[in-house]
Design an enzyme around this catalytic site. Sequence first.
Site, short mmCIF file in Angstrom:
data_model
loop_
_atom_site.label_atom_id
_atom_site.label_comp_id
_atom_site.label_asym_id
_atom_site.label_seq_id
_atom_site.Cartn_x
_atom_site.Cartn_y
_atom_site.Cartn_z
N ILE A 1 24.59 38.00 -33.76
CA ILE A 1 24.46 37.15 -32.57
C ILE A 1 24.23 37.97 -31.31
O ILE A 1 23.83 37.43 -30.28
CB ILE A 1 25.69 36.23 -32.40
CG1 ILE A 1 26.99 37.04 -32.33
CG2 ILE A 1 25.76 35.24 -33.54
CD1 ILE A 1 28.21 36.19 -32.01
N GLU A 2 24.47 39.28 -31.39
CA GLU A 2 24.16 40.14 -30.24
C GLU A 2 22.67 40.48 -30.18
O GLU A 2 22.07 40.48 -29.11
CB GLU A 2 24.97 41.45 -30.33
CG GLU A 2 26.41 41.33 -29.85
CD GLU A 2 26.51 41.20 -28.34
OE1 GLU A 2 25.54 41.54 -27.64
OE2 GLU A 2 27.57 40.76 -27.86
N SER A 3 22.09 40.79 -31.34
CA SER A 3 20.72 41.35 -31.32
C SER A 3 19.81 40.78 -32.40
O SER A 3 18.66 41.21 -32.50
CB SER A 3 20.80 42.86 -31.52
OG SER A 3 21.36 43.16 -32.80
#
Length: 446
Positions: A157-159
């Site tokens: 979900i970050e990258s």
Amino acid sequence: MQKNLQNAVRQFVLSAGLMLWTAGMSHAQTGDTRSFGRLALNGFSASTYDSLLADYTRQNVVDSYDTFVNEFIDVDLDRVDMSGALPDAVYAERLRMMATEVQLPYNEVIKKYIQTYTRKGGVMERVLGLAQYYFPIFEEALYRYKLPMELKMLPVIESALIPRAESRAAAMGLWQFMLRTGKYYGLEINSFVDERCDPVKSTEAACKYLKDLYKIYGDWTLVIASYNCGPGNMNKALERFRSAHGGAEAKTYWDIYEYLPRETRGYIPAFIAASYAYTYYKAHDLNPTIPWHPVATDTVHVNRMLHLEQVATTLNIPIEVLRGLNPQYTVDVVPAKTQSYALTLPQEYAAAFIRQSPQIYGKDSLYLAKYLNIGNLSQEQLTASSSRSGSTSAKGKKITYKIKSGDILGRIAARYHVTVRQLMSWNHIKNEKALRPGQTLVIYRK
């Protein structure tokens, strides 16, 4: 003409990936990726393969980061298509059955995120393919640091598992470290190396950071949210909660949900939905896509300055494969002058690298001469950076943004550091108030 060429490129790369896959299903298990080096690709040359693969990855992976945040984190809940959604009891029971240390509650917000993440053809099918390479790296580090294994979903979900993903705030890499935070946790960031993009080094730093955050907050949902918005914003949200509730302390993310920045409000639901989709992808008929670079790899240590082209041309490995496996080397140079550096290779090429080291290092005058003149360094960095950036025009790099309910041009312009006049010109908008949810804007970023 350009559109036809792009379609041909996409078709070529997809068919090439299919050919590599069907040429031997055992390759995915044994790590035999010699077809990358031998270029058994209908007679395409190495340079042609690199050019096509570079175009493919830039357009469909790197440039998709903003779209990913827009569609999978900052979700417009009013526009989620709920057709085909399962009964609430099914989602709730499946989440309950997942053995996790992080709380995975179920509610209407999470239901809409689950519906987004389990959509056929969505981001999770690509993540499932890349997870074959990245998740063992994450899991090994999480185990050593005695952290919950489900935190391996944070880079999703970050990258979206894009190793060189860069946010609007200049956070970088799989774990989206800001420069100052990355350096604080020991990551090397200079003209040649950005270890925020190194899967192994950045994961090590992220584990240290997560342990520190847990010492502060003592709850994993608060830790995960704080990882996204930063301890400063988290502490402000906690203080707002205390002020609104007579000094009472918030215990979980859900207590302070309404006090968090907008994007962070979607962060825990996205984390839970991604964890659910990864666990139950077969139940939703999601098919992992084929990773574009080898899954099985090995590492060699480089103790003198080396250009990736020296390795590519000697071992006949496409340069884009080496870049994909070594995203931390920002200008394709391993700057091993005073210390050794790791170089990741397709597994079956490690022995060849050692065996052919004299030939590889013998090409340094051909590929490294320009870096030996410090006066030329800035220009060379600029040139290398430009050649590896996304598709651009005179206006800048083209991205898209999907209008959400309540959006106004002024806020969108500020978000992307452009002007309202530019947005209206690029999208032929005559009335800035006549926006409609679902409308797609074209934005050019310098």
